[in-house]
Write a protein that holds these residues in place. Structure first.
Motif, PDB file in Angstrom:
ATOM      1  N   GLN A   1     -15.079  -1.400 -73.861  1.00 23.60           N
ATOM      2  CA  GLN A   1     -15.407  -2.136 -75.086  1.00 23.60           C
ATOM      3  C   GLN A   1     -14.193  -2.257 -75.992  1.00 23.60           C
ATOM      4  OE1 GLN A   1     -18.698  -0.506 -77.213  1.00 23.60           O
ATOM      5  NE2 GLN A   1     -18.964  -2.312 -78.489  1.00 23.60           N
ATOM      6  N   PHE A   2     -13.416  -1.170 -76.093  1.00 22.31           N
ATOM      7  CA  PHE A   2     -12.211  -1.210 -76.922  1.00 22.31           C
ATOM      8  C   PHE A   2     -11.211  -2.229 -76.373  1.00 22.31           C
ATOM      9  CE2 PHE A   2      -7.874   0.308 -77.789  1.00 22.31           C
ATOM     10  CZ  PHE A   2      -7.903   0.310 -79.167  1.00 22.31           C
TER      11      PHE A   2
ATOM     12  N   MET B   1     -12.528  -5.863 -76.960  1.00 24.23           N
ATOM     13  CA  MET B   1     -12.430  -6.328 -78.340  1.00 24.23           C
ATOM     14  C   MET B   1     -10.986  -6.562 -78.752  1.00 24.23           C
ATOM     15  SD  MET B   1     -15.423  -3.998 -80.151  1.00 24.23           S
ATOM     16  CE  MET B   1     -15.309  -4.898 -81.708  1.00 24.23           C
TER      17      MET B   1
ATOM     18  N   ALA C   1      -7.737  -4.421 -86.633  1.00 22.68           N
ATOM     19  CA  ALA C   1      -8.832  -4.692 -85.696  1.00 22.68           C
ATOM     20  C   ALA C   1      -8.923  -3.591 -84.636  1.00 22.68           C
ATOM     21  CB  ALA C   1      -8.631  -6.052 -85.032  1.00 22.68           C
TER      22      ALA C   1
ATOM     23  N   CYS D   1     -12.114  -1.482 -84.069  1.00 22.29           N
ATOM     24  CA  CYS D   1     -12.711  -1.513 -82.733  1.00 22.29           C
ATOM     25  C   CYS D   1     -12.855  -0.109 -82.161  1.00 22.29           C
ATOM     26  CB  CYS D   1     -11.872  -2.373 -81.795  1.00 22.29           C
ATOM     27  SG  CYS D   1     -11.904  -4.135 -82.166  1.00 22.29           S
TER      28      CYS D   1
ATOM     29  N   THR E   1     -15.674   1.620 -84.056  1.00 18.18           N
ATOM     30  CA  THR E   1     -16.955   1.013 -83.692  1.00 18.18           C
ATOM     31  C   THR E   1     -17.359   1.379 -82.266  1.00 18.18           C
ATOM     32  OG1 THR E   1     -16.504  -0.848 -85.167  1.00 18.18           O
ATOM     33  CG2 THR E   1     -18.220  -1.146 -83.521  1.00 18.18           C
ATOM     34  N   SER E   2     -16.403   1.290 -81.339  1.00 20.70           N
ATOM     35  CA  SER E   2     -16.710   1.614 -79.942  1.00 20.70           C
ATOM     36  C   SER E   2     -17.112   3.072 -79.789  1.00 20.70           C
ATOM     37  CB  SER E   2     -15.492   1.305 -79.059  1.00 20.70           C
ATOM     38  OG  SER E   2     -15.131  -0.052 -79.144  1.00 20.70           O
TER      39      SER E   2
END
Length: 473
Positions: A8-9, A12, A189, A193, A196-197
């Motif tokens: 995911q990282f 993104m 970002a 990220c 968030t991840s």
């Protein structure tokens, strides 16, 4: 990137980087074109001013006005303000004036332009990169316009140029600003990220760890949902609900094994003790018949317990006949007739509230007969001597409601929710009811659950009533 966090990282950050690369390429192209266009417009505008000024100067003072100080000062001012070179040449292409604003350009003074350049400028205009056939050491961005009279006669040629480094420098400055901004945004970002991840993957890691502990028999582990209300939070809540269900099932399984062991142990101990007493002579011969009757009773109790457990196992494995249509009133009456001996043994008065017409319902008739039998047998067993045994069938909408009631001891409110549990007895005495095994009402509940029907129990002022529903045919 094998972990969810890593994938995911990377996804993104890759999307942000790709977006900025595409945005940067578009911005670089547009900014370069904009810079070229702005510089072109500026040079054309200056060249037009000089061409008009030259035409007017020649008209009023003749060609020698080009050599005057005022004309030279005007050209120098324009060149200085626009940071460019200004060249004025004769119609034949001989450069008479060449200035950079700060100084004159002796290397270009009286130098001839190529015939191609002269023809192109005299024909209308020239815009582009050129080194004037070697007059400049490097190519410059140049705009050329003719200075014409009122009759359209070419009176001279005006050329305004600037170094290409001016254009590329401006473009590089804009690109540098974009690059710094892009790097800052990508860094921010990436941090967002990453956080968030990690925030999204942490509960999944906790769920995986909890699942592994479940595999080792630890059913008390729960996942901390916190304030999450997203899909991962819902997954964690569902996992906790599943864990609670597993924990409850495990607790019930343990209780069931303990209860079964107790129910088996009591009659087996009684049977073994009395049999040993008869064999070793401890029990006198004249009392042997009495104790043999107890042994026979306990043996039959064991048989009922085993049969009930087999019925329960069959019901839980969903091994029942297909549903069929039958009259519930007739089924209830036939079951009551089968228990007539027990009813008479307690001198019970039967109060039957049954409709005159048949009430057809859907279900497994044998299983529903067992429900009726268990409820009636239970009601008779716990009725007071000479009390009223009530049965009834009522119809409302798509459902038929069957009720069985008796007069006896009132069940405490805290016990009502447990009457359908396995081996539960409201008097908390396992020896008080020698005929029961504590599975009758649990079997009733299991059968009705398999039919997707409901059963309720109420007990007030000595009247206990069980009521269950069936779907009308």
């Amino acid at each position: 990137m094998k972990t969810m966090y890593g994938r995911q990282f990377a996804t993104m950050v890759g999307m942000v980087l790709l977006s900025f690369l595409m945005l940067g390429a578009s911005f670089a192209t547009l900014s370069y074109q904009y810079t070229i266009r702005e510089k072109k417009d500026t040079l054309e505008r200056n060249a037009k001013y000089i061409a008009d000024f030259t035409s007017n100067a020649v008209k009023n003072g003749g060609e020698l006005v080009w050599q005057g100080d005022s004309f030279q000062s005007y050209l120098a001012s324009v060149a200085r303000v626009s940071d460019s070179h200004v060249l004025v040449a004769t119609p034949e292409g001989i450069i008479l004036c060449a200035t950079s604003g700060e100084r004159k350009l002796p290397g270009l003074q009286y130098a001839p332009l190529s015939q191609e350049m002269v023809d192109e400028v005299a024909a209308g205009s020239f815009v582009g990169m050129t080194d004037l056939d070697g007059l400049y050491p490097e190519a410059r961005y140049l705009v050329g316009l003719p200075a014409t009279s009122d009759t359209g006669h070419v009176q001279g040629l005006v050329l305004v140029s600037c170094p290409a480094s001016n254009i590329s420098g401006m473009w590089r400055d804009l690109s540098a600003i974009l690059m710094v901004t892009a790097l800052a945004v990508i860094l921010i970002a990436a941090i967002i990220c990453s956080v968030t991840s990690m925030h999204q993957s942490q509960p999944i890691k906790e769920i995986a760890a909890a699942a592994r502990q479940f595999g080792l028999g630890e059913f008390s582990v729960r996942v901390d949902v916190g304030s999450r209300r997203d899909e991962v939070g819902e997954l964690a809540e569902a996992f906790n609900a599943m864990a609670e269900s597993l924990s409850t099932s495990e607790q019930r399984r343990t209780e069931f094994i303990a209860n079964v062991s107790h129910e088996l142990k009591t009659p087996m101990t009684t049977i073994a003790g009395f049999a040993d007493g008869i064999l070793d002579g401890t029990i006198p011969p004249e009392e042997e018949r009495h104790y043999l009757e107890i042994i026979s009773s306990e043996t039959r109790r064991l048989s009922r317990l085993v049969r009930s457990m087999l019925d329960l196992s069959r019901l839980q494995s969903d091994e029942r006949a297909a549903q069929q249509q039958f009259d519930i009133c007739e089924t209830l009456l036939r079951t009551l007739v089968a228990l007539e001996g027990k009813v008479n043994g307690k001198n019970l008065e039967v109060d039957a509230q049954l409709p005159d017409e048949p009430v057809p319902v859907w279900g497994d008739q044998d299983a529903i007969t067992q429900v009726c039998y268990n409820l009636l047998d239970n009601a008779i067993k716990f009725s007071r001597e000479g009390g009223v045994l009530g049965i009834g069938v009522s119809v409302k909408g798509p459902k038929a409601t069957v009720s069985v009631s008796n007069e006896g001891d009132t069940i405490p409110p805290e016990e009502l929710s447990m009457v359908f549990d396995r081996f539960h007895k409201t008097d908390h005495s396992r020896s008080a009811d020698r005929d029961g095994v504590g599975l009758g009402l649990y079997i009733v509940k299991t059968i009705l659950n398999s039919h997707k029907e409901n059963i309720t129990c109420t007990s007030e002022d000595g009247v206990t009533k069980f009521a269950f529903t069936l779907t009308r045919a």
